[in-house]
Design a protein around this motif. Structure first.
Motif, short mmCIF file in Angstrom:
data_model
loop_
_atom_site.label_atom_id
_atom_site.label_comp_id
_atom_site.label_asym_id
_atom_site.label_seq_id
_atom_site.Cartn_x
_atom_site.Cartn_y
_atom_site.Cartn_z
N GLU A 9 29.39 77.09 -6.75
CA GLU A 9 30.20 75.90 -7.02
C GLU A 9 29.53 74.66 -6.46
O GLU A 9 29.21 74.60 -5.28
CB GLU A 9 31.58 76.05 -6.38
N THR A 10 29.23 73.70 -7.28
CA THR A 10 28.60 72.47 -6.81
C THR A 10 29.50 71.25 -7.02
O THR A 10 29.28 70.23 -6.40
CB THR A 10 27.27 72.24 -7.56
N ASN A 11 30.52 71.34 -7.89
CA ASN A 11 31.41 70.21 -8.16
C ASN A 11 32.80 70.50 -7.60
O ASN A 11 33.65 71.10 -8.27
CB ASN A 11 31.50 69.94 -9.67
N LEU A 12 32.99 70.10 -6.36
CA LEU A 12 34.29 70.26 -5.73
C LEU A 12 35.10 68.98 -5.96
O LEU A 12 34.58 67.88 -5.87
CB LEU A 12 34.13 70.52 -4.23
N ILE A 13 36.40 69.14 -6.23
CA ILE A 13 37.29 67.99 -6.39
C ILE A 13 38.06 67.82 -5.09
O ILE A 13 38.79 68.72 -4.65
CB ILE A 13 38.25 68.20 -7.58
N LEU A 14 37.88 66.65 -4.46
CA LEU A 14 38.46 66.40 -3.14
C LEU A 14 39.53 65.33 -3.25
O LEU A 14 39.35 64.31 -3.92
CB LEU A 14 37.36 65.96 -2.16
N SER A 15 40.65 65.54 -2.51
CA SER A 15 41.70 64.52 -2.49
C SER A 15 42.51 64.66 -1.21
O SER A 15 42.49 65.70 -0.55
CB SER A 15 42.62 64.67 -3.70
N SER A 16 43.22 63.56 -0.85
CA SER A 16 44.08 63.57 0.33
C SER A 16 45.41 62.93 -0.05
O SER A 16 45.61 61.72 0.10
CB SER A 16 43.41 62.79 1.47
N PRO A 17 46.36 63.73 -0.52
CA PRO A 17 47.63 63.18 -1.02
C PRO A 17 48.57 62.72 0.08
O PRO A 17 49.48 61.93 -0.17
CB PRO A 17 48.22 64.36 -1.80
N SER A 18 48.37 63.23 1.30
CA SER A 18 49.28 62.85 2.40
C SER A 18 48.52 62.86 3.72
O SER A 18 47.40 63.37 3.80
CB SER A 18 50.49 63.81 2.46
N GLY B 220 40.54 77.66 -7.32
CA GLY B 220 41.77 76.91 -7.48
C GLY B 220 41.94 75.88 -6.38
O GLY B 220 40.96 75.35 -5.84
N GLU B 221 43.20 75.62 -6.02
CA GLU B 221 43.50 74.58 -5.05
C GLU B 221 43.60 75.17 -3.64
O GLU B 221 44.27 76.16 -3.41
CB GLU B 221 44.81 73.89 -5.43
N ASN B 222 42.90 74.53 -2.70
CA ASN B 222 42.90 74.95 -1.30
C ASN B 222 43.34 73.77 -0.43
O ASN B 222 42.86 72.64 -0.63
CB ASN B 222 41.50 75.38 -0.87
N THR B 223 44.23 74.02 0.54
CA THR B 223 44.77 72.95 1.37
C THR B 223 44.38 73.15 2.83
O THR B 223 44.51 74.25 3.38
CB THR B 223 46.30 72.90 1.28
N CYS C 69 37.03 59.62 7.84
CA CYS C 69 36.11 60.00 6.77
C CYS C 69 35.50 61.36 7.11
O CYS C 69 35.08 61.61 8.25
CB CYS C 69 35.01 58.94 6.63
N TYR C 70 35.41 62.25 6.10
CA TYR C 70 34.87 63.59 6.29
C TYR C 70 33.80 63.89 5.25
O TYR C 70 33.74 63.23 4.18
CB TYR C 70 35.98 64.63 6.21
N LEU C 71 32.98 64.89 5.57
CA LEU C 71 31.99 65.39 4.62
C LEU C 71 32.33 66.84 4.31
O LEU C 71 32.53 67.65 5.22
CB LEU C 71 30.58 65.32 5.20
N VAL C 72 32.38 67.18 3.03
CA VAL C 72 32.60 68.55 2.58
C VAL C 72 31.36 68.95 1.78
O VAL C 72 31.15 68.45 0.66
CB VAL C 72 33.87 68.70 1.74
N ASN C 73 30.56 69.82 2.39
CA ASN C 73 29.27 70.15 1.77
C ASN C 73 28.49 68.89 1.36
O ASN C 73 27.85 68.82 0.34
CB ASN C 73 29.46 71.03 0.53
N GLY C 74 28.58 67.88 2.22
CA GLY C 74 27.85 66.65 1.99
C GLY C 74 28.57 65.62 1.16
O GLY C 74 28.13 64.47 1.07
N GLN C 75 29.73 65.98 0.53
CA GLN C 75 30.48 65.00 -0.24
C GLN C 75 31.49 64.29 0.67
O GLN C 75 32.17 64.91 1.46
CB GLN C 75 31.25 65.70 -1.38
N LYS C 76 31.58 62.95 0.50
CA LYS C 76 32.48 62.17 1.34
C LYS C 76 33.90 62.18 0.79
O LYS C 76 34.11 62.15 -0.43
CB LYS C 76 31.98 60.73 1.45
#
Length: 492
Positions: A429-438, A470-473, A481-488
């Motif tokens: 997996e190289t395209n992770l979708i990151l979000s912070s809803p709360s 799928g979706e992981n919380t 600010c965080y990095l997830v496998n290098g993505q901000k």
């Protein structure tokens, strides 16, 4: 009866004459002895002679061998000769000069007594230093020459030999000592006598090396070309005015303490280098060094007490770092161990008080009954307790759990995971979708199961996260600010 005649009577199978020179075989070497007919004219003593189907090195001029040969006008001594026995040339009144080969190390009493025409004695081997010792000065009896020779003859020595010969109990008696240019000192670098295999070595010099030294890949001596393969033991030791040394490709070894306590600050080690001697650079002013992959072992104390060393780069190919190798390198702040490394011995990094980051690239290759195979072994005392407490250990993602449980590596208070986007971390997996809803919540959407590394913007890393498709919380994160496998991603 002459010495040879007596020898023939007692050991007839071991004494012979060849080209007008008499020899006796003693301890599997040839000794020149006196002849039935006194020697005269010009004599050449060869380095070796053949007899009875064997070749013997000529290592000794025997007792009284040329004694009272009043018509002997010259004698040439070849390399290989080691000893001139007592009274060997006594009374050779026509002998005007003598040159000692580099191999000669002993002259006994009265060897040249009564050589009234002797006006020049030449020493070909230039003395050299090993540690605090001066080597290469011929051991000669104080009675090897008579007072007349000491007063009237000239002793000629290589330029680096003036002080040691002038201070010698025997040779210091010569009232006139002069120097000559050593053909093995080329562009201020002193070389050893070449070997039969076509190689030559850089030697330590009585005259300290200084400035910028360039060692060529080959040197020409007496019409032949030799490859420079070795820096000898103590060659540049204690040279405190040394600015730089350029080493050639083709060099294979650096001897024990070769650069110890020198002022050298950097050095480019050639890709052909295969070994260091113990303490090769210890106590030097080295600031940076890259170990080529051709070096498989860093031996005892090679860089010990290099207090100005801030950076060392290990190449793949390195297999072992032995005891005290970097002990006392108090300015060294970070190190990265290559995958090829398989052993770190005791006290290697003791006294490395500035170490803040240690990274291991080696991963385990299998797990047998719960035990990981292939972790980097390390001695319990390879690092100081303060390093275990204050430095960060960085390990590969797949082996994080096992390094964290290893009996030694777990002593590090802080163990982090190397940030990488390699397949070992992110799976496919190289395209992770990151979000912070709360507030404090991070949601990661992944198309497949994979591992991710989470770190904050300051570099603080969290334990490895294993994601499901799928979706992981992830909850409870401080805002930032965080990095997830290098993505901000920004977490509210």
């Amino acid at each position: 009866m002459s010495f040879l005649g007596l020898f023939l009577c007692v050991y007839s199978a071991q004494a012979f004459e060849l080209d007008g020179i008499a020899y006796a075989i003693v301890e599997n070497n040839a000794t020149v002895v006196s002849s039935e007919t006194p020697y005269s004219g010009d004599i050449v003593i060869p380095g070796a002679v053949a007899y009875g189907g064997k070749t013997y090195e000529v290592t000794v001029i025997g007792m009284n061998a040329f004694s009272d040969c009043v018509s002997l006008s010259s004698v040439t001594l070849s390399e290989g000769l080691k000893t001139i026995k007592s009274s060997a040339f006594k009374g050779c009144s026509a002998l005007s000069s003598i040159a000692f080969p580099k191999s000669l190390y002993q002259i006994e009493e009265q060897a040249f007594f009564g050589c009234s025409s002797l006006s020049e004695i030449k020493v070909n081997l230039e003395p050299y230093k090993v540690g605090s010792f001066t080597l290469g000065v011929i051991e000669a009896s104080e009675a090897a020459f008579d007072q007349g020779t000491y007063s009237t003859a000239t002793l000629k020595v290589p330029e680096g030999g003036l002080t040691p010969y002038s201070n010698n109990a025997t040779f210091g008696k010569f009232e006139t000592i002069t120097t000559f240019s050593n053909p093995l000192r080329i562009n201020s670098v002193l070389y050893s006598t070449p070997l039969d295999n076509g190689t030559i070595s850089v030697m330590p010099s009585i005259i300290p090396y200084e400035g910028h030294i360039v060692i060529p890949s080959t040197v020409v001596y007496e019409g032949s070309t030799y490859m420079v393969t070795t820096i000898m033991e103590d060659a540049f030791s204690n040279c405190r005015n040394l600015a730089s040394v350029t080493l050639p490709e083709g060099l294979t070894s650096i001897g024990q303490s070769a650069f110890s306590n020198s002022s050298i600050t950097s050095i480019n080690l050639p890709s052909t280098l295969s070994s260091f001697g113990w303490y090769a650079f210890s106590g030097s002013d080295l600031a940076t060094v890259t170990i080529p992959g051709s070096v498989t072992k860093i031996l005892r104390g090679v860089f010990q007490d290099c207090t100005k060393l801030t950076e060392v780069v290990f190449s793949e190919g390195l297999d072992e770092i032995r005891e005290f190798a970097f002990r006392g390198c108090s300015s060294l702040s970070q190190i990265v161990f290559p995958k090829s490394l398989s052993a770190i011995q005791w006290l290697v990094f003791s006294g490395c008080s500035s170490l803040s980051s240690i990274e291991i690239l080696k991963e385990h290759h299998s797990v047998i009954e719960g035990t990981p195979m292939g972790l980097l072994p390390v001695a319990d005392d390879a690092f100081d307790e303060s390093t275990y407490e204050n430095a960060t250990l960085i390990v590969p993602v797949p082996s994080y759990e096992y390094y964290s449980k290893d009996s030694v590596w777990k002593k590090f208070a802080t163990i982090s995971i190397a940030i990488t986007s390699s397949p070992e971390v992110a799976g496919e997996e190289t395209n992770l979708i990151l979000s912070s809803p709360s507030a404090g919540t991070l949601i990661i959407q992944s198309a497949s199961s994979c591992n991710v590394v989470l770190s904050d913007i300051n570099g603080k890393q969290f334990p490895l996260f294993s994601l499901q498709a799928g979706e992981n919380t992830i909850s409870g994160l401080p805002s930032g600010c965080y990095l997830v496998n290098g993505q901000k991603v920004w977490v509210y």
